[in-house]
Scaffold this motif. Structure first.
Motif, PDB file in Angstrom:
ATOM      1  N   ARG A  84     -10.436  -2.793  -5.015  1.00 16.61           N
ATOM      2  CA  ARG A  84      -9.003  -2.465  -5.014  1.00 16.61           C
ATOM      3  C   ARG A  84      -8.319  -2.246  -6.306  1.00 16.61           C
ATOM      4  O   ARG A  84      -7.403  -1.348  -6.384  1.00 16.61           O
ATOM      5  CB  ARG A  84      -8.317  -3.705  -4.287  1.00 16.61           C
ATOM      6  N   TYR A  94     -11.519  -7.346  -4.190  1.00 22.29           N
ATOM      7  CA  TYR A  94     -10.569  -7.211  -4.826  1.00 22.29           C
ATOM      8  C   TYR A  94     -10.703  -6.418  -6.178  1.00 22.29           C
ATOM      9  O   TYR A  94      -9.553  -5.793  -6.612  1.00 22.29           O
ATOM     10  CB  TYR A  94     -10.272  -8.710  -5.516  1.00 22.29           C
ATOM     11  N   SER A 119       0.744  -1.352  -0.055  1.00 21.11           N
ATOM     12  CA  SER A 119      -0.131   0.099  -0.060  1.00 21.11           C
ATOM     13  C   SER A 119       0.926   1.188  -0.067  1.00 21.11           C
ATOM     14  O   SER A 119       1.839   1.289   0.598  1.00 21.11           O
ATOM     15  CB  SER A 119      -0.917   0.037   1.104  1.00 21.11           C
ATOM     16  N   SER A 169      -9.180   3.634  -7.121  1.00 25.27           N
ATOM     17  CA  SER A 169      -8.770   2.834  -5.773  1.00 25.27           C
ATOM     18  C   SER A 169      -7.476   3.301  -5.077  1.00 25.27           C
ATOM     19  O   SER A 169      -6.879   4.347  -5.805  1.00 25.27           O
ATOM     20  CB  SER A 169      -8.724   1.412  -6.188  1.00 25.27           C
ATOM     21  N   ASP A 219      -4.512  -1.549   4.761  1.00 29.12           N
ATOM     22  CA  ASP A 219      -4.772  -1.796   3.171  1.00 29.12           C
ATOM     23  C   ASP A 219      -4.069  -3.077   2.838  1.00 29.12           C
ATOM     24  O   ASP A 219      -4.660  -3.867   2.185  1.00 29.12           O
ATOM     25  CB  ASP A 219      -4.416  -0.583   2.495  1.00 29.12           C
ATOM     26  N   GLN A 231     -12.184  -0.924   1.403  1.00 29.14           N
ATOM     27  CA  GLN A 231     -11.562  -0.252   0.228  1.00 29.14           C
ATOM     28  C   GLN A 231     -11.848   0.953  -0.270  1.00 29.14           C
ATOM     29  O   GLN A 231     -11.158   1.977  -0.561  1.00 29.14           O
ATOM     30  CB  GLN A 231     -11.577  -1.404  -0.747  1.00 29.14           C
ATOM     31  N   THR A 281      -9.824   4.762  -0.343  1.00 18.08           N
ATOM     32  CA  THR A 281      -9.647   5.219  -1.725  1.00 18.08           C
ATOM     33  C   THR A 281     -10.172   6.722  -1.452  1.00 18.08           C
ATOM     34  O   THR A 281      -9.621   7.609  -1.994  1.00 18.08           O
ATOM     35  CB  THR A 281     -10.612   4.702  -2.633  1.00 18.08           C
ATOM     36  N   ALA A 286      -5.566  -6.531   1.554  1.00 17.70           N
ATOM     37  CA  ALA A 286      -5.023  -7.228   0.293  1.00 17.70           C
ATOM     38  C   ALA A 286      -4.597  -8.893   0.647  1.00 17.70           C
ATOM     39  O   ALA A 286      -5.059  -9.348  -0.397  1.00 17.70           O
ATOM     40  CB  ALA A 286      -3.989  -6.474  -0.016  1.00 17.70           C
TER      41      ALA A 286
END
Length: 205
Positions: A95, A92, A25, A191, A35, A174, A178, A39
């Motif tokens: 992201r 996902y 990140s 994102s 983050d 997420q 952002t 992930a």
């Protein structure tokens, strides 16, 4: 942002190479840690889900055609894995800025207004995701109270649904991250890792 820090998503070779590396990140401090953690959770859920589904399906086919006896729990297990993959996948996709966008009006706006709109859009989306997470959690509590179990696996139905609020929560986080990314940076981000753009100019950092 330097050229070395950005990557065109249309450069498939570079994108594939980047996908093999561990996600890092660019958010500062605790936000970056959150983050990175999300992930990793996404990566584990998607990898485990896909591999287990493939193994389960192959084993079921082999059992059916070689031993004339298919796995009695195969369908239910795949159903659970589909739920897990789907709701890990929405996080996902968020992201990597891959959710569908309808942006005719947005694209006609000047950069400053687009940035403001992106912050508003991501914050509103985050609120909706957290709201869906709450409703999904309440639904699971209702299912848990009913005591229903799967016919073959004999596990409570509510356990198969835990991925729904988890996926909504990660997606909400997420979008929230952002929004923070857009507040902190001068560029416009779809994102935490993807700069605004379409095909030829969309960049992944």
């Amino acid at each position: 942002m330097s050229e070395s820090q950005t990557q065109s998503q249309t450069d498939t070779t570079s994108a594939d190479d980047a996908a093999l590396g561990e996600y890092r990140s660019t958010l500062p401090g605790v936000l970056g840690g959150i983050d990175n953690t999300i992930a990793r959770i996404e990566a584990v859920l998607l990898a485990v889900g896909v591999l287990l589904m493939a193994a389960n399906t192959i084993a079921n086919v082999v059992g059916r055609f070689v031993f004339q006896n298919s796995l009695f729990f195969s369908e239910e297990l795949n159903r659970i894995l589909i739920i897990m993959i789907t709701f890990a996948g929405i996080s996902y996709a968020a992201r990597h800025g891959r959710h569908i966008r309808m942006s005719a009006i947005y694209d006609a706006m000047p950069p400053r207004l687009r940035k403001l709109m992106m912050i508003v859009i991501t914050l509103v989306t985050a609120v909706f995701m957290f709201g869906l997470c709450w409703y999904a959690f309440n639904y699971i509590m209702t299912q848990a109270g009913r005591g229903r179990v799967l016919p073959s696996l004999q596990i409570p139905v509510w356990i198969t649904l835990v991925w729904v609020p988890v996926g909504f929560f990660m997606t909400g986080m997420q979008y929230l991250l952002t929004a923070i990314k857009n507040i902190l940076e001068k560029d416009i981000f779809l994102s935490t890792a993807v700069l605004e753009g379409y095909d030829e100019d969309e960049m992944e950092v």
